[in-house]
Write an enzyme that holds these catalytic residues in place. Structure first.
Site, short mmCIF file in Angstrom:
data_model
loop_
_atom_site.label_atom_id
_atom_site.label_comp_id
_atom_site.label_asym_id
_atom_site.label_seq_id
_atom_site.Cartn_x
_atom_site.Cartn_y
_atom_site.Cartn_z
N THR A 16 1.68 6.95 0.34
CA THR A 16 0.74 5.87 -0.02
C THR A 16 0.78 5.58 -1.51
O THR A 16 1.17 6.44 -2.32
CB THR A 16 -0.69 6.28 0.37
OG1 THR A 16 -1.56 5.16 0.24
CG2 THR A 16 -1.23 7.40 -0.50
N GLY A 54 -7.23 5.31 5.28
CA GLY A 54 -8.56 4.81 4.96
C GLY A 54 -9.10 5.44 3.69
O GLY A 54 -8.32 5.90 2.85
N SER A 106 0.82 -1.22 0.00
CA SER A 106 0.00 0.00 0.00
C SER A 106 0.84 1.26 0.00
O SER A 106 0.31 2.37 0.07
CB SER A 106 -0.91 -0.01 1.22
OG SER A 106 -0.12 -0.19 2.37
N1 ASP Z 1 -6.01 7.15 2.33
C1 ASP Z 1 -5.46 6.48 1.19
C2 ASP Z 1 -6.16 6.94 -0.05
O1 ASP Z 1 -7.36 7.16 -0.03
C3 ASP Z 1 -5.56 4.99 1.21
C4 ASP Z 1 -5.38 4.28 2.51
O2 ASP Z 1 -5.04 4.83 3.55
O3 ASP Z 1 -5.59 3.07 2.48
O4 ASP Z 1 -5.52 7.02 -1.05
#
Ligand code: ASP
Length: 316
Positions: free
Chosen positions: A192, A226, A72
């Protein structure tokens, strides 16, 4: 009491408070989203040796960016629906400066490119090809980010091509990190590969200052993980810092920011996850998520450990 003497006594009380706060603060400290003990450990080494919170969060995030097993973040991140890995990252320093990259391809250390944007350009955000070209001029190496494991996962996904946010994907999503150094300065970073199998061109909350990350060195900092769309729509990290400014603890502020999402009319929160962590100037930490299993790693008082956060949806 005259206004002058009132102000004098007010200023004196604030100065006393801030001295007291400095004494009470358990510094340094670093806290990060998810179970990332190697990353917090790297950051702690920098902090305990007198390094800056800015170096700590950058170097800490780089540990996860380089970790191909984490699907991720950085190298090995899951691709978009067309099979391309595109990275988002940002960083904020104690002076309130910020740098960010969005839709960055072929460069592993997005957080370091974000720092270069902050320090070496008049801008805050660079996107796509422009961000990549900038990184190359700064000496970053072009690398293939799609690993065999992530390619396999994507190929499997193309069989159904069903797009839906996955709650707590493999217990490790965006890495958001906040640190306070021995000077008491707060900095933060976030990195990310975004949501797995997102649309080509999609950008999440993580590189957006105020949404995925916000730091105000007078007050504290917050980071999110998230479903980015929900974090962007509620400007979550800025909200948390402002709530702390108004007197809420980091924990209360994180809980309020989650409530703002779940209490929206027709919120579909049962089907997505959002988690926040926050710290204040005293070194107090808060963490809260919509669903269970959001974890937080903190290194403070020489101890590196991961805990589960409290969460909103207890109706399973
Ligand atoms: N917040 C990140 C996004 O929406 C993804 C994640 O934290 O899983 O790109």
């Amino acid at each position: 009491m005259s206004i002058g003497s009132y102000l004098n006594s007010y200023v004196k009380t604030s100065a006393d408070e801030s001295k007291k706060n400095k004494r009470k603060a358990k510094l340094p400290l670093v806290v990060a989203t998810w179970n990332v003990k190697f990353a917090t450990s790297k950051a702690w080494d920098i902090l305990i040796n007198g390094g800056s919170a800015l170096d700590a969060v950058e170097q800490g995030c780089r540990v996860e960016e380089a970790n191909e097993k984490g699907q991720s973040v950085g190298k090995g991140g899951l691709p978009d629906r067309d099979g391309q890995v595109t990275l988002d990252a940002c960083i904020m320093n104690a002076e309130g400066n910020a740098g960010s990259v969005v839709y960055l391809k072929n460069i592993t250390h997005a957080v370091s490119v974000a720092r270069k944007v902050m320090e070496d350009t008049p801008h805050v955000m660079l996107a796509g090809k422009g961000a990549e070209e900038f990184a190359l001029t700064k000496g970053f190496k072009k690398e293939k980010l799609l690993t065999d494991a992530s390619k396999k996962s994507w190929e499997k996904w193309t069989k159904t091509s069903e797009y839906k946010p996955i709650i707590n994907i493999e217990n490790h999503d965006t890495i958001g990190m906040l640190a306070i150094d021995q000077q008491g300065d707060i900095c933060g970073a976030c990195t990310t590969s975004g949501l797995a199998y997102k649309m080509n061109g999609r950008v999440g909350d993580s590189p957006i200052i105020g949404a995925g990350l916000f730091v105000d060195n007078e007050v504290g900092g917050a980071v999110a993980t998230g479903l980015g769309e929900e974090v962007v729509k509620s400007v979550g990290s800025f909200l948390i810092v402002e709530l702390m400014r108004q007197g809420k603890t980091p924990q209360q502020a994180c809980e309020e920011a989650i409530k703002r999402i779940v209490q929206k009319p027709n919120s579909d929160y049962k089907n997505f996850q959002v988690g926040y962590i926050a710290i204040n100037k005293l070194g107090e930490i808060g963490a809260y998520s919509i669903h269970q299993w959001f974890s937080v790693t903190k290194f403070q008082n020489g101890r590196n450990h991961t805990t589960q956060s409290d969460y909103f949806n207890k109706n399973y």
